[in-house]
Design an enzyme around this catalytic site. Structure first.
Site, short mmCIF file in Angstrom:
data_model
loop_
_atom_site.label_atom_id
_atom_site.label_comp_id
_atom_site.label_asym_id
_atom_site.label_seq_id
_atom_site.Cartn_x
_atom_site.Cartn_y
_atom_site.Cartn_z
N THR A 6 28.57 9.45 2.59
CA THR A 6 27.33 8.68 2.44
C THR A 6 26.25 9.27 3.34
O THR A 6 26.55 9.78 4.41
CB THR A 6 27.61 7.22 2.86
N VAL A 32 31.38 -1.82 -5.17
CA VAL A 32 30.23 -1.57 -4.31
C VAL A 32 30.67 -1.77 -2.87
O VAL A 32 31.31 -2.78 -2.55
CB VAL A 32 29.06 -2.52 -4.65
N GLY A 33 30.33 -0.81 -2.00
CA GLY A 33 30.71 -0.93 -0.59
C GLY A 33 29.59 -1.55 0.24
O GLY A 33 28.82 -2.39 -0.24
N ASP A 34 29.49 -1.12 1.48
CA ASP A 34 28.52 -1.68 2.42
C ASP A 34 27.11 -1.11 2.27
O ASP A 34 26.14 -1.73 2.72
CB ASP A 34 28.99 -1.36 3.85
N GLY A 78 33.69 1.13 3.49
CA GLY A 78 32.73 0.10 3.09
C GLY A 78 33.26 -1.32 3.15
O GLY A 78 32.55 -2.24 3.57
#
Ligand code: ASP
Length: 289
Positions: A149, A178-180, A203
């Site tokens: 990321t 969906v992660g963080d 995440g």
């Protein structure tokens, strides 16, 4: 009063960097910080610098964001990105978007909308309606299963702050996962009165401990070093890997990670652009690592 000083720090992921990928990581991070630094040194805004730096990283397929994004179990890419304005606390974010060329710029446009987060087809359609070019949804990178990321945090000459993030998520993630990264208080946060942060790592763990929020709340009355340490203590409770880049409200830098490596670059009105990947390099820059 503006003090004419500015700071920018960017990251290209908390991960293990193979020696044969070190040069590309270092060069990619430096290129991004140089683009953002040029904006800030000319009096440009923290938001512009964060967006421009992340666009550069999204174009570089050594990183898992934008063009370099990894594939999910269907073999498709799904992109998440967010940008936060520390002056207004506006947030713009997209998640699980499949056709967006520069997710950070779509997130930036969302700062002007009532909605803060658009997902999937809604994000793709919003981008198309604003004239964004489509990216094919096949992965263009062959990155390992690791964190790549990208993110950026800036303070401009007017004391305004911004934070941003962009990712293809995790290699082989479930479709729709969906992660963080696009979630405020998890993968990023910015508040001119306190500071700003952007995070890479696991995440689910980062979101479960609201890692960015933890840093921000400590930073209200403690130095950045203490805020970083306390954030990591909270993460240790459940385990997980992370790397955090941060600025306090005066523009002082902070970096901390528990991954093998953390690709970062920084620049300020006092410091020429410099990149680091290894713990000992970071230690030289920040005695608290
Ligand atoms: N935090 C990102 C996610 O979980 C992954 C990363 O940092 O590479 O989606």
């Amino acid at each position: 009063m503006p003090d004419a000083s500015w700071s920018l720090i960017i990251h290209g992921g908390a991960k293990t960097i193979d020696p044969d990928r070190a040069t590309a990581n270092r060069a990619g991070c430096l290129a991004a910080v140089e683009i953002g630094a040029a904006i800030l040194s000319e009096g440009g805004s923290a938001l512009d610098a964060v967006e421009a730096a992340i666009r550069q990283l999204e174009e570089d397929n050594s990183f898992n964001a934008g063009y370099g994004a990894v594939a999910n179990t269907d073999g498709n890419v799904e992109l998440d990105a967010a940008i936060m304005d520390g002056t207004t606390l506006d947030l713009g974010a997209v998640a699980a978007a499949t056709k967006i060329e520069h997710p950070i710029s779509v997130a930036r446009l969302l700062l002007e909308e009532r909605a803060t987060l658009l997902v999937g087809d809604g994000a793709d359609r919003f981008a198309a309606s604003r004239g964004f070019r489509e990216r094919g949804n096949a992965p263009s990178s062959q990155l390992d299963d690791d964190h790549d990321t990208v993110g950026a945090v800036a303070r401009d000459q007017h004391g305004h702050m911004a934070a941003g993030s962009s990712t293809g998520g995790l290699q082989g993630q479930l479709p729709g996962r969906v992660g963080d990264s696009p979630l405020p208080g998890c993968g990023l946060y910015a508040d001119d009165a306190v500071g700003a942060v952007s995070i890479s790592g696991d995440g689910e763990s980062i979101a479960r401990v609201t890692l960015a929020a933890r840093l921000m709340s400590t930073l209200e009355d403690q130095p950045l070093k203490v805020a970083l340490q306390r954030a990591f203590l909270r993460l240790e409770r459940i385990g997980g890997e992370a790397g955090m880049i941060a600025l306090d409200r005066r523009g002082n830098f902070g970096v901390m990670h528990n991954s093998d490596h953390f690709a970062i670059a920084l620049a300020s009105s006092q410091l020429q652009p410099v990149a680091a990947l290894h713990r000992d390099e970071l230690k030289e820059m920040f005695d608290h690592d």
